[in-house]
Design an enzyme around this catalytic site. Sequence first.
Site, PDB file in Angstrom:
ATOM      1  N   PHE A   1       3.340   4.231  -2.623  1.00 20.86           N
ATOM      2  CA  PHE A   1       3.857   4.727  -3.894  1.00 20.86           C
ATOM      3  C   PHE A   1       5.374   4.767  -3.791  1.00 20.86           C
ATOM      4  O   PHE A   1       5.928   5.138  -2.752  1.00 20.86           O
ATOM      5  CB  PHE A   1       3.362   6.150  -4.174  1.00 20.86           C
ATOM      6  CG  PHE A   1       1.887   6.267  -4.366  1.00 20.86           C
ATOM      7  CD1 PHE A   1       1.284   5.812  -5.532  1.00 20.86           C
ATOM      8  CD2 PHE A   1       1.102   6.839  -3.385  1.00 20.86           C
ATOM      9  CE1 PHE A   1      -0.083   5.939  -5.708  1.00 20.86           C
ATOM     10  CE2 PHE A   1      -0.272   6.964  -3.550  1.00 20.86           C
ATOM     11  CZ  PHE A   1      -0.864   6.513  -4.715  1.00 20.86           C
TER      12      PHE A   1
ATOM     13  N   PHE B   1       0.857  -1.169   0.000  1.00 21.86           N
ATOM     14  CA  PHE B   1       0.000   0.000   0.000  1.00 21.86           C
ATOM     15  C   PHE B   1       0.902   1.229   0.000  1.00 21.86           C
ATOM     16  O   PHE B   1       0.995   1.937   0.986  1.00 21.86           O
ATOM     17  CB  PHE B   1      -0.897   0.013   1.242  1.00 21.86           C
ATOM     18  CG  PHE B   1      -1.873  -1.133   1.263  1.00 21.86           C
ATOM     19  CD1 PHE B   1      -3.030  -1.077   0.497  1.00 21.86           C
ATOM     20  CD2 PHE B   1      -1.599  -2.272   2.009  1.00 21.86           C
ATOM     21  CE1 PHE B   1      -3.928  -2.143   0.508  1.00 21.86           C
ATOM     22  CE2 PHE B   1      -2.493  -3.335   2.008  1.00 21.86           C
ATOM     23  CZ  PHE B   1      -3.655  -3.278   1.255  1.00 21.86           C
TER      24      PHE B   1
END
Length: 157
Positions: free
Chosen positions: A78, A76
């Site tokens: 970036f 979860f």
Amino acid sequence: MHIDLYEKFWMWGAGAIIVVFLGTIGVATVSQGRLPPSHVETIDPTTVRADARFAAPGVTTNDDGSVEVTVIAMLFAFQPNEIRVPSNTPVTFRLTSTDVVHGFQIVGTNGNTMIIPGYVSQFTTSFEPGEYLITCNEYCGLGHHMMAATLIVEEGA
Ligand code: CUA
């Protein structure tokens, strides 16, 4: 069944509006090649990190001064988690996912795309100086609410 005349007018009118709207989309798609703008290339989601296009996620500056940012979205997070770009400069984001559908929304700007495994999403925009929150806006699992990053826009040239 009896349907009042005026009721029929409204039914046919509403039906006609739907036909016009869908027809507009159909005409734009077929005759003008209008497609969702951001999904520009395909990619094997199982080998994203071995792919030259995403081997080094992060910020690169082109010879003409424009900036390119490659981002990998995963459960979860970036990668990279913090992105620094100059202000008032075209910034092209290229994004892909290694697992499920994620979102990439730069809050308070017009930067926003869906990230679909198997595709490279791309958009170009520019920013005013400041610090912006990047959130995933597609529900992707139990850690969805923790999936965020930061965009820092520094006073540019
Ligand atoms: Cu990724 Cu929600």
